[in-house]
Motif scaffolding. Structure first.
Motif, PDB file in Angstrom:
ATOM      1  N   ARG A 178       0.822  -1.219   0.000  1.00  0.00           N
ATOM      2  CA  ARG A 178       0.000   0.000   0.000  1.00  0.00           C
ATOM      3  C   ARG A 178       0.850   1.261   0.000  1.00  0.00           C
ATOM      4  O   ARG A 178       0.509   2.266  -0.602  1.00  0.00           O
ATOM      5  CB  ARG A 178      -0.929   0.018   1.220  1.00  0.00           C
ATOM      6  CG  ARG A 178      -2.286  -0.600   0.923  1.00  0.00           C
ATOM      7  CD  ARG A 178      -2.427  -2.010   1.469  1.00  0.00           C
ATOM      8  NE  ARG A 178      -1.989  -3.044   0.542  1.00  0.00           N
ATOM      9  CZ  ARG A 178      -2.754  -3.633  -0.344  1.00  0.00           C
ATOM     10  NH1 ARG A 178      -3.997  -3.283  -0.475  1.00  0.00           N
ATOM     11  NH2 ARG A 178      -2.275  -4.571  -1.138  1.00  0.00           N
ATOM     12  N   ASN A 179       1.961   1.211   0.729  1.00  0.00           N
ATOM     13  CA  ASN A 179       2.863   2.367   0.741  1.00  0.00           C
ATOM     14  C   ASN A 179       3.765   2.268  -0.472  1.00  0.00           C
ATOM     15  O   ASN A 179       4.806   1.633  -0.431  1.00  0.00           O
ATOM     16  CB  ASN A 179       3.716   2.369   2.004  1.00  0.00           C
ATOM     17  CG  ASN A 179       2.894   2.751   3.194  1.00  0.00           C
ATOM     18  OD1 ASN A 179       2.397   3.865   3.286  1.00  0.00           O
ATOM     19  ND2 ASN A 179       2.716   1.810   4.093  1.00  0.00           N
ATOM     20  N   GLU A 221       8.529   7.974   3.127  1.00  0.00           N
ATOM     21  CA  GLU A 221       8.013   6.721   2.573  1.00  0.00           C
ATOM     22  C   GLU A 221       9.159   5.908   1.993  1.00  0.00           C
ATOM     23  O   GLU A 221       9.267   4.715   2.204  1.00  0.00           O
ATOM     24  CB  GLU A 221       7.040   7.066   1.441  1.00  0.00           C
ATOM     25  CG  GLU A 221       6.024   6.014   1.227  1.00  0.00           C
ATOM     26  CD  GLU A 221       4.686   6.486   1.725  1.00  0.00           C
ATOM     27  OE1 GLU A 221       3.841   6.750   0.884  1.00  0.00           O
ATOM     28  OE2 GLU A 221       4.509   6.611   2.940  1.00  0.00           O
ATOM     29  N   GLY A 222      10.026   6.602   1.257  1.00  0.00           N
ATOM     30  CA  GLY A 222      11.156   5.945   0.609  1.00  0.00           C
ATOM     31  C   GLY A 222      12.070   5.297   1.631  1.00  0.00           C
ATOM     32  O   GLY A 222      12.465   4.142   1.484  1.00  0.00           O
ATOM     33  N   ILE A 223      12.412   6.033   2.670  1.00  0.00           N
ATOM     34  CA  ILE A 223      13.383   5.503   3.631  1.00  0.00           C
ATOM     35  C   ILE A 223      12.742   4.402   4.472  1.00  0.00           C
ATOM     36  O   ILE A 223      13.292   3.308   4.617  1.00  0.00           O
ATOM     37  CB  ILE A 223      13.937   6.638   4.513  1.00  0.00           C
ATOM     38  CG1 ILE A 223      14.825   7.534   3.647  1.00  0.00           C
ATOM     39  CG2 ILE A 223      14.738   6.062   5.682  1.00  0.00           C
ATOM     40  CD1 ILE A 223      15.473   8.662   4.365  1.00  0.00           C
ATOM     41  N   THR A 294       3.171  -0.775   9.191  1.00  0.00           N
ATOM     42  CA  THR A 294       2.753  -2.169   9.278  1.00  0.00           C
ATOM     43  C   THR A 294       1.246  -2.249   9.445  1.00  0.00           C
ATOM     44  O   THR A 294       0.565  -3.036   8.797  1.00  0.00           O
ATOM     45  CB  THR A 294       3.441  -2.858  10.478  1.00  0.00           C
ATOM     46  OG1 THR A 294       4.811  -2.524  10.450  1.00  0.00           O
ATOM     47  CG2 THR A 294       3.271  -4.352  10.432  1.00  0.00           C
ATOM     48  N   TYR A 295       0.718  -1.390  10.302  1.00  0.00           N
ATOM     49  CA  TYR A 295      -0.717  -1.350  10.573  1.00  0.00           C
ATOM     50  C   TYR A 295      -1.502  -1.111   9.277  1.00  0.00           C
ATOM     51  O   TYR A 295      -2.445  -1.825   8.966  1.00  0.00           O
ATOM     52  CB  TYR A 295      -0.981  -0.234  11.577  1.00  0.00           C
ATOM     53  CG  TYR A 295      -2.418   0.024  11.900  1.00  0.00           C
ATOM     54  CD1 TYR A 295      -3.216  -0.988  12.430  1.00  0.00           C
ATOM     55  CD2 TYR A 295      -2.981   1.275  11.692  1.00  0.00           C
ATOM     56  CE1 TYR A 295      -4.530  -0.742  12.740  1.00  0.00           C
ATOM     57  CE2 TYR A 295      -4.297   1.525  12.001  1.00  0.00           C
ATOM     58  CZ  TYR A 295      -5.080   0.518  12.518  1.00  0.00           C
ATOM     59  OH  TYR A 295      -6.384   0.763  12.814  1.00  0.00           O
ATOM     60  N   LEU A 296      -1.032  -0.130   8.505  1.00  0.00           N
ATOM     61  CA  LEU A 296      -1.748   0.182   7.264  1.00  0.00           C
ATOM     62  C   LEU A 296      -1.653  -0.965   6.256  1.00  0.00           C
ATOM     63  O   LEU A 296      -2.603  -1.252   5.537  1.00  0.00           O
ATOM     64  CB  LEU A 296      -1.215   1.473   6.653  1.00  0.00           C
ATOM     65  CG  LEU A 296      -1.584   2.725   7.460  1.00  0.00           C
ATOM     66  CD1 LEU A 296      -0.969   3.961   6.832  1.00  0.00           C
ATOM     67  CD2 LEU A 296      -3.099   2.885   7.550  1.00  0.00           C
ATOM     68  N   PRO A 302      -7.701  -1.651  -0.460  1.00  0.00           N
ATOM     69  CA  PRO A 302      -7.322  -1.515  -1.873  1.00  0.00           C
ATOM     70  C   PRO A 302      -6.415  -0.303  -2.066  1.00  0.00           C
ATOM     71  O   PRO A 302      -6.472   0.647  -1.285  1.00  0.00           O
ATOM     72  CB  PRO A 302      -8.658  -1.319  -2.587  1.00  0.00           C
ATOM     73  CG  PRO A 302      -9.637  -0.974  -1.533  1.00  0.00           C
ATOM     74  CD  PRO A 302      -9.143  -1.535  -0.249  1.00  0.00           C
ATOM     75  N   ILE A 303      -5.574  -0.357  -3.099  1.00  0.00           N
ATOM     76  CA  ILE A 303      -4.638   0.737  -3.363  1.00  0.00           C
ATOM     77  C   ILE A 303      -5.379   1.955  -3.909  1.00  0.00           C
ATOM     78  O   ILE A 303      -4.984   3.087  -3.710  1.00  0.00           O
ATOM     79  CB  ILE A 303      -3.548   0.258  -4.334  1.00  0.00           C
ATOM     80  CG1 ILE A 303      -2.722  -0.839  -3.656  1.00  0.00           C
ATOM     81  CG2 ILE A 303      -2.651   1.391  -4.801  1.00  0.00           C
ATOM     82  CD1 ILE A 303      -1.744  -1.541  -4.551  1.00  0.00           C
TER      83      ILE A 303
END
Ligand code: UDP
Ligand code: MG
Length: 323
Positions: A178-179, A221-223, A294-296, A302-303
């Motif tokens: 999702r991320n 997000e990237g890191i 992790t929770y998300l 759905p994306i």
């Protein structure tokens, strides 16, 4: 030779001002590539202007134009995913709608994947003309840090403009997290990539959708998505403090035995409590970032959610849920 098909995936968020210009330009390029069929997969990422109407108009004129429309703004990463998911081409390109990614580059890109044995061809801008200096500087630093912290290699000047083989597209779709940090995903799946340099161009019309905070969030997000180094860093700092504390205790014990214990030193104590407390919160914050991600992911939402889908795939109905 059998005719191959390229699907161009175009994420659009409030792009009514450029979408027509973009369409004209990519049609010109498509016309120049005689032995290739095209499909244009526009993804309306919850625009609040007339972007969707423009897409509908284009589809009325030209059946090569397909589009999906999201029920709200889900972000460019989700838009690219949705486009890749619905693409039917043998090769798929992702390209911005604002003409900052010259469609003419599709010609050398296509040669790279069909004649030169690459799985993918990606654009790399060699100048950052027309971009604020501070933004280029910060962005360059960020990619360097990311490369150090993770196995993710982001090539200097890499942009989200590339043509991929079907195999690579399927690999990217296989990463259903999702991320989504697409540059990381492209690097993670591997495959042989040819880098094609180009000069930065300013957007044809409209304005950039990136605010400062959006960029900060994107970097985080990237890191966090590709590296657990921040967690290791916190453990390291914790260990360092612990060792320091042992030495400090030894020092105080020896001092007290030799010279007695006159009252004093409470300011240093207060400082230590503050310092260590702050550090603990910092560590918890980093842990929390990972836990939150992790929770998300675990929720498995759905994306994206599409409210309108108009593609040429047989048996497709007008609305569907993305997954
Ligand atoms: N975009 C999108 N959703 C968003 C933000 C941007 O689909 O939430 C699209 C936008 O329409 C454009 C591309 O992503 O086609 C790149 O955006 P932009 O030009 O604003 O970024 P920049 O080129 O300044 O990095
Ligand atoms: Mg742009």
């Amino acid at each position: 030779m059998e005719k191959k098909k390229i699907t161009a995936v175009v994420p659009c968020y409030n792009e009514e001002a450029v979408i027509g210009l973009f369409y004209k330009e990519i049609c010109r390029v498509a016309g120049a590539m005689e032995r290739v069929d095209f499909e244009f997969m526009f993804v309306n990422d919850g625009s609040s202007d007339g972007t969707l109407e423009k897409m509908q108009e284009l589809r009325k004129m030209d059946k090569r134009v397909c589009f999906l429309s999201f029920s709200r703004n889900f972000g460019k990463e989700a838009a690219m995913y949705a486009g890749l998911e619905h693409a039917t081409g043998d090769y798929v390109a992702v390209i911005d709608a604002d003409l900052q990614h010259p469609p003419a580059l599709l010609i050398p890109m296509f040669d790279a994947v069909t004649k030169e044995g690459y799985d993918s061809a990606a654009a790399r801008r060699i100048s950052r003309k027309g971009e604020p200096k501070l933004r280029s500087f910060v962005s360059r630093r960020f990619y360097r840090v990311l490369a150090k912290l993770s196995q993710i290699e982001v090539v200097e000047g890499e942009v989200d403009y590339r043509l991929m083989s079907r195999a690579m597209v399927n690999a990217v779709l296989g990463m259903s997290e999702r991320n989504r940090f697409t540059k990381g995903i492209f690097s993670w799946v591997g495959f042989k990539t040819k880098w094609i340099p180009y000069e930065n161009v300013e957007r044809a019309a409209g304005k950039t959708k990136w605010s400062f905070w959006k960029l900060v969030k994107y970097s985080m997000e990237g890191i966090i998505g590709y590296s657990t180094a921040p967690l290791a860093l916190v453990s390291f700092i914790g260990a360092l403090f612990f060792i320091g504390a042992i030495f400090a205790i030894l020092y105080i014990v020896v001092k007290t035995v030799l010279w007695g214990d006159p009252i004093g030193g409470w300011p240093s104590l207060a400082c230590m409590i503050l310092g260590v407390g702050g550090l603990q919160l910092f560590g918890m914050g980093i842990l929390g970032q990972y836990l939150g991600k992790t929770y998300l992911e675990v929720k498995n939402r759905p994306i994206y959610v599409a409210s309108v889908v108009e593609t040429n795939e047989p048996g497709e109905d007008k609305a569907e849920k993305g997954e």
